[in-house]
Design an enzyme around this catalytic site. Sequence first.
Site, PDB file in Angstrom:
ATOM      1  N   ARG A   1      14.886  47.613  73.303  1.00 50.09           N
ATOM      2  CA  ARG A   1      13.942  46.557  72.934  1.00 50.09           C
ATOM      3  C   ARG A   1      12.666  47.114  72.314  1.00 50.09           C
ATOM      4  NH1 ARG A   1      15.968  44.330  77.768  1.00 50.09           N
ATOM      5  NH2 ARG A   1      14.239  45.201  78.990  1.00 50.09           N
TER       6      ARG A   1
ATOM      7  N   HIS B   1       4.699  64.432  67.965  1.00 50.16           N
ATOM      8  CA  HIS B   1       3.867  64.343  69.171  1.00 50.16           C
ATOM      9  C   HIS B   1       3.177  62.981  69.210  1.00 50.16           C
ATOM     10  CE1 HIS B   1       4.195  68.545  70.613  1.00 50.16           C
ATOM     11  NE2 HIS B   1       4.459  68.777  69.336  1.00 50.16           N
TER      12      HIS B   1
ATOM     13  N   HIS C   1      10.799  67.931  65.191  1.00 52.29           N
ATOM     14  CA  HIS C   1      11.673  68.109  66.373  1.00 52.29           C
ATOM     15  C   HIS C   1      12.044  66.767  67.032  1.00 52.29           C
ATOM     16  CE1 HIS C   1       7.818  68.100  68.507  1.00 52.29           C
ATOM     17  NE2 HIS C   1       7.580  69.369  68.300  1.00 52.29           N
TER      18      HIS C   1
ATOM     19  N   ASP D   1      11.701  76.263  65.935  1.00 50.26           N
ATOM     20  CA  ASP D   1      10.523  76.092  66.802  1.00 50.26           C
ATOM     21  C   ASP D   1      10.290  77.381  67.603  1.00 50.26           C
ATOM     22  OD1 ASP D   1       8.323  74.615  67.751  1.00 50.26           O
ATOM     23  OD2 ASP D   1       9.419  73.845  69.473  1.00 50.26           O
TER      24      ASP D   1
ATOM     25  N   ASP E   1      19.328  74.189  70.226  1.00 50.86           N
ATOM     26  CA  ASP E   1      19.485  75.312  71.153  1.00 50.86           C
ATOM     27  C   ASP E   1      20.173  74.924  72.457  1.00 50.86           C
ATOM     28  OD1 ASP E   1      17.441  73.821  72.257  1.00 50.86           O
ATOM     29  OD2 ASP E   1      16.038  75.489  72.477  1.00 50.86           O
TER      30      ASP E   1
ATOM     31  N   HIS F   1       7.018  79.205  64.933  1.00 53.43           N
ATOM     32  CA  HIS F   1       5.688  79.648  65.370  1.00 53.43           C
ATOM     33  C   HIS F   1       5.577  81.154  65.540  1.00 53.43           C
ATOM     34  CE1 HIS F   1       4.343  75.553  66.147  1.00 53.43           C
ATOM     35  NE2 HIS F   1       5.477  75.324  66.782  1.00 53.43           N
TER      36      HIS F   1
ATOM     37  N   HIS G   1      16.430  71.937  74.189  1.00 52.05           N
ATOM     38  CA  HIS G   1      15.526  70.853  73.782  1.00 52.05           C
ATOM     39  C   HIS G   1      16.232  69.509  73.665  1.00 52.05           C
ATOM     40  CE1 HIS G   1      12.740  74.091  72.785  1.00 52.05           C
ATOM     41  NE2 HIS G   1      11.802  73.171  72.619  1.00 52.05           N
TER      42      HIS G   1
ATOM     43  N   ILE H   1       8.784  72.183  78.373  1.00 43.12           N
ATOM     44  CA  ILE H   1       9.320  73.167  77.441  1.00 43.12           C
ATOM     45  C   ILE H   1       8.212  73.602  76.483  1.00 43.12           C
ATOM     46  CG2 ILE H   1      11.014  73.561  75.625  1.00 43.12           C
ATOM     47  CD1 ILE H   1      12.800  71.512  76.983  1.00 43.12           C
TER      48      ILE H   1
END
Length: 411
Positions: free
Chosen positions: A240, A208, A229, A287, A261, A75, A264, A321
């Site tokens: 389950r 996400h 990620h 990231d 790193d 980013h 994460h 984070i």
Amino acid sequence: MDAVTLRGGRVVTPGGVVDADVVVEHGRIAAVEPRRPAFVSQDDSNPGRPGQSPGGSVDLEGRWVLPGFVDVHVHGGGGAQFNTADPEEVLRVARFHAQHGTTALLATTVAAPVDDLLVALGAIRTAVETPAADAAELLGIHLEGPFLSRRWPGAMDPGHFLDPDPALLDRLLAGGRVRSISLAPELPGACGLIERAVDAGLLVSLAHSDAGYDDAAAAVRAGARAVTHAFNAMRPLHHRDPGMLGAALDLDELTCEVICDGVHVAPAAVRLLQRLKGPARTALVTDAIEATGLADGEYRLGDRRIAVADGRATLPGAETIAGATLTMDRALRNAVVFCDVSVADAARMAATTPAELLGIADRKGSVAPGRDADLAILEPDLSLAGVMARGAWVRPLGADPAAVQPPSPSR
């Protein structure tokens, strides 16, 4: 461009590690030749200057020669980010990461108001079309959002998340240069959008997300080929209810990004991922955010304020984070330590696998004749010694690392 021979390196090639000389001509690798005794005079050796093509010979003195790193999820860095209206800010990110061995990258945006996102895409496109010799090559754009789950926003503002919308996807793709999109596969219409994106030539990655295993498997059938990620911003693995993470670990079609790193993802979890997926299905990513390479303080991630303390980025006053302050040279060293893998396997995860994922392995991601002369030169302890991008030194051998770090921006 002048020709140069990099003599006496431990070269990581597709066939293994070879003691060899690497011949570079016209920005490409012309040959990888088994090492032979050679005398390089003081006048014949030329370490080069940033952005300049070297000539003559360079004695590597047994240093490692790896393919330049390919970062598919980054980013920002060095006080700049890709969510910007300024093409020069985009290039500042690419220059910063070139100093750390990344020779090609996807400019990754975070979810934002649609109009702001379109402005950022325009700035990145301009930067792609006006490349800088001293910067990592901008391969295109990675859209992290806006089609993501509000249950797993990470540090992004879930108010910017939207359900899959084919018309909006077409608007985002209209200017070209988008190469990848991360989305949540359980959202309504996600599989149809995945098919549309794949038809447009995009790499689709799952991210996400609160998806179950079956949702992820359906996304793979629709054409998804990666997981963004892994472990982060997704439902945890349960015996389950394995969820999307279980699918990521189980399905051979999916390549997993991992942020190596030690913040994460715990080293043991990175090791488990690598053992299950192997180097061919594990891609190291940074990231990285604009704070990367700078002192602790307050920074941006898109339009959100974040705080960095001891190199760890979080939302202010929270434990969430907010991206990483990682560079690819550190990610590679961490992978060797965390996973107890060879330098060759770590190089595959940092360069070859992401290049294959993007379909550019014919020119990036390996030290082989005909490929771009993108090279990361490492000391025996795996610290970075020099970087060549497309045949030009962007970080000459022996450069003081402190000299390539940008000053902290005023805020």
